[in-house]
Motif scaffolding. Structure first.
Motif, PDB file in Angstrom:
ATOM      1  N   MET A   1      50.924  51.131  -3.101  1.00  0.00           N
ATOM      2  CA  MET A   1      50.196  49.913  -2.792  1.00  0.00           C
ATOM      3  C   MET A   1      50.858  49.217  -1.605  1.00  0.00           C
ATOM      4  O   MET A   1      52.073  49.086  -1.551  1.00  0.00           O
ATOM      5  N   ASN A   2      50.063  48.756  -0.650  1.00  0.00           N
ATOM      6  CA  ASN A   2      50.571  48.045   0.514  1.00  0.00           C
ATOM      7  C   ASN A   2      50.911  46.610   0.125  1.00  0.00           C
ATOM      8  O   ASN A   2      50.063  45.877  -0.364  1.00  0.00           O
ATOM      9  N   THR A   3      52.155  46.207   0.366  1.00  0.00           N
ATOM     10  CA  THR A   3      52.578  44.862  -0.003  1.00  0.00           C
ATOM     11  C   THR A   3      52.665  43.941   1.205  1.00  0.00           C
ATOM     12  O   THR A   3      53.226  42.862   1.123  1.00  0.00           O
ATOM     13  N   ASP A   4      52.122  44.375   2.346  1.00  0.00           N
ATOM     14  CA  ASP A   4      52.120  43.564   3.559  1.00  0.00           C
ATOM     15  C   ASP A   4      51.304  42.292   3.307  1.00  0.00           C
ATOM     16  O   ASP A   4      50.227  42.342   2.744  1.00  0.00           O
ATOM     17  N   GLN A   5      51.843  41.172   3.742  1.00  0.00           N
ATOM     18  CA  GLN A   5      51.191  39.887   3.526  1.00  0.00           C
ATOM     19  C   GLN A   5      49.989  39.715   4.456  1.00  0.00           C
ATOM     20  O   GLN A   5      50.033  40.093   5.620  1.00  0.00           O
ATOM     21  N   LEU A   6      48.929  39.130   3.925  1.00  0.00           N
ATOM     22  CA  LEU A   6      47.743  38.829   4.720  1.00  0.00           C
ATOM     23  C   LEU A   6      47.822  37.406   5.235  1.00  0.00           C
ATOM     24  O   LEU A   6      48.256  36.495   4.524  1.00  0.00           O
ATOM     25  N   LEU A   7      47.392  37.207   6.474  1.00  0.00           N
ATOM     26  CA  LEU A   7      47.393  35.892   7.103  1.00  0.00           C
ATOM     27  C   LEU A   7      45.967  35.512   7.491  1.00  0.00           C
ATOM     28  O   LEU A   7      45.198  36.361   7.941  1.00  0.00           O
ATOM     29  N   THR A   8      45.652  34.246   7.344  1.00  0.00           N
ATOM     30  CA  THR A   8      44.376  33.749   7.842  1.00  0.00           C
ATOM     31  C   THR A   8      44.443  33.691   9.364  1.00  0.00           C
ATOM     32  O   THR A   8      45.523  33.830   9.956  1.00  0.00           O
ATOM     33  N   THR A   9      43.310  33.447   9.987  1.00  0.00           N
ATOM     34  CA  THR A   9      43.289  33.323  11.447  1.00  0.00           C
ATOM     35  C   THR A   9      44.194  32.185  11.887  1.00  0.00           C
ATOM     36  O   THR A   9      44.950  32.320  12.851  1.00  0.00           O
ATOM     37  N   ALA A  10      44.164  31.069  11.194  1.00  0.00           N
ATOM     38  CA  ALA A  10      45.007  29.921  11.552  1.00  0.00           C
ATOM     39  C   ALA A  10      46.492  30.261  11.420  1.00  0.00           C
ATOM     40  O   ALA A  10      47.299  29.904  12.291  1.00  0.00           O
ATOM     41  N   GLU A  11      46.862  30.960  10.346  1.00  0.00           N
ATOM     42  CA  GLU A  11      48.267  31.340  10.156  1.00  0.00           C
ATOM     43  C   GLU A  11      48.720  32.335  11.209  1.00  0.00           C
ATOM     44  O   GLU A  11      49.820  32.217  11.752  1.00  0.00           O
ATOM     45  N   ALA A  12      47.872  33.312  11.508  1.00  0.00           N
ATOM     46  CA  ALA A  12      48.217  34.315  12.522  1.00  0.00           C
ATOM     47  C   ALA A  12      48.364  33.651  13.887  1.00  0.00           C
ATOM     48  O   ALA A  12      49.291  33.958  14.644  1.00  0.00           O
ATOM     49  N   ALA A  13      47.467  32.736  14.203  1.00  0.00           N
ATOM     50  CA  ALA A  13      47.534  32.029  15.481  1.00  0.00           C
ATOM     51  C   ALA A  13      48.815  31.208  15.577  1.00  0.00           C
ATOM     52  O   ALA A  13      49.456  31.166  16.638  1.00  0.00           O
ATOM     53  N   GLU A  14      49.218  30.597  14.481  1.00  0.00           N
ATOM     54  CA  GLU A  14      50.457  29.807  14.478  1.00  0.00           C
ATOM     55  C   GLU A  14      51.668  30.694  14.765  1.00  0.00           C
ATOM     56  O   GLU A  14      52.541  30.325  15.543  1.00  0.00           O
ATOM     57  N   THR A  22      41.669  30.778  20.438  1.00  0.00           N
ATOM     58  CA  THR A  22      42.219  31.727  21.410  1.00  0.00           C
ATOM     59  C   THR A  22      42.447  33.084  20.754  1.00  0.00           C
ATOM     60  O   THR A  22      42.141  34.122  21.354  1.00  0.00           O
ATOM     61  N   LEU A  23      42.967  33.098  19.538  1.00  0.00           N
ATOM     62  CA  LEU A  23      43.170  34.367  18.832  1.00  0.00           C
ATOM     63  C   LEU A  23      41.844  35.100  18.661  1.00  0.00           C
ATOM     64  O   LEU A  23      41.747  36.290  18.961  1.00  0.00           O
ATOM     65  N   ARG A  24      40.820  34.393  18.211  1.00  0.00           N
ATOM     66  CA  ARG A  24      39.506  35.030  18.032  1.00  0.00           C
ATOM     67  C   ARG A  24      38.998  35.605  19.355  1.00  0.00           C
ATOM     68  O   ARG A  24      38.466  36.714  19.403  1.00  0.00           O
ATOM     69  N   ALA A  25      39.169  34.846  20.432  1.00  0.00           N
ATOM     70  CA  ALA A  25      38.705  35.308  21.747  1.00  0.00           C
ATOM     71  C   ALA A  25      39.465  36.556  22.187  1.00  0.00           C
ATOM     72  O   ALA A  25      38.867  37.519  22.676  1.00  0.00           O
ATOM     73  N   HIS A  26      40.787  36.558  22.016  1.00  0.00           N
ATOM     74  CA  HIS A  26      41.589  37.707  22.435  1.00  0.00           C
ATOM     75  C   HIS A  26      41.270  38.943  21.606  1.00  0.00           C
ATOM     76  O   HIS A  26      41.244  40.059  22.133  1.00  0.00           O
ATOM     77  N   VAL A  27      41.027  38.769  20.327  1.00  0.00           N
ATOM     78  CA  VAL A  27      40.682  39.913  19.472  1.00  0.00           C
ATOM     79  C   VAL A  27      39.304  40.451  19.855  1.00  0.00           C
ATOM     80  O   VAL A  27      39.118  41.663  19.994  1.00  0.00           O
ATOM     81  N   SER A  28      38.344  39.557  20.087  1.00  0.00           N
ATOM     82  CA  SER A  28      36.985  40.019  20.391  1.00  0.00           C
ATOM     83  C   SER A  28      36.894  40.698  21.755  1.00  0.00           C
ATOM     84  O   SER A  28      36.064  41.582  21.953  1.00  0.00           O
ATOM     85  N   THR A  29      37.750  40.307  22.713  1.00  0.00           N
ATOM     86  CA  THR A  29      37.725  40.930  24.038  1.00  0.00           C
ATOM     87  C   THR A  29      38.653  42.131  24.138  1.00  0.00           C
ATOM     88  O   THR A  29      38.686  42.811  25.154  1.00  0.00           O
TER      89      THR A  29
END
Length: 70
Positions: A1-14, A22-29
């Motif tokens: 089982m993968n125990t890697d923590q999941l982050l929301t977009t806000a947490e990942a951006a932080e 900006t994170l959403r834009a960079h991922v989509s492009t």
């Protein structure tokens, strides 16, 4: 089982020091490549390890090698 923590977009951006928009834009492009690990009802969750990798790659790319003056 993968125990890697999941982050929301806000947490990942932080972690990356950017805004969620900006994170959403960079991922989509394709500028950043962690694709969301999971999308539930239009909510993206990212693996912490993917965000850490992007941060290292981005920070490493910012370091420019110095050259000796001619």
């Amino acid at each position: 089982m993968n125990t890697d923590q999941l982050l929301t977009t806000a947490e990942a951006a932080e972690v990356l020091g950017i805004s969620p928009v900006t994170l959403r834009a960079h991922v989509s492009t394709g500028r950043y490549n962690p694709k969301p690990a999971i999308v539930i009802a239009k909510r993206a969750l990212y693996l912490r390890s993917d965000i850490a990798r992007v941060k290292v790659e981005r920070d490493t790319a910012k370091i420019k090698p110095t050259t000796a003056a001619e």
